[in-house]
Design a protein around this motif. Sequence first.
Motif: not given
Length: 94
Positions: A26-43
């Motif tokens: 739960d502590r790390l979820k916001p970080r990895y959600d944002l990373i996933a959004q940026i990766i998805n946008a790049r892809h």
Amino acid sequence: MNKVMASSSEIHDILNQDEEFKIEYDRLKPRYDLIAQIINARHEQKITQAEMAKRMGTNKSNISRFESGSYNPSLDFLIHAAASLGKKIEFSLQ
């Protein structure tokens, strides 16, 4: 040889039964959600890490470390990363 496979959601459900895991997840979820959004946008834009780095004026290794979660980015880095993809960062306190 017979291998037993579990889906990522099944593994997540099992691990989430451990209270320490759940707290850290739960502590790390916001970080990895944002990373996933940026990766998805790049892809979606078919942009390589090297191209994104060039647009941001940084090194490809910085993009790679960010996307792997091994780099704790500054707010400026996140803003530049989003802008390099034609996006913007929005935050909210809840």
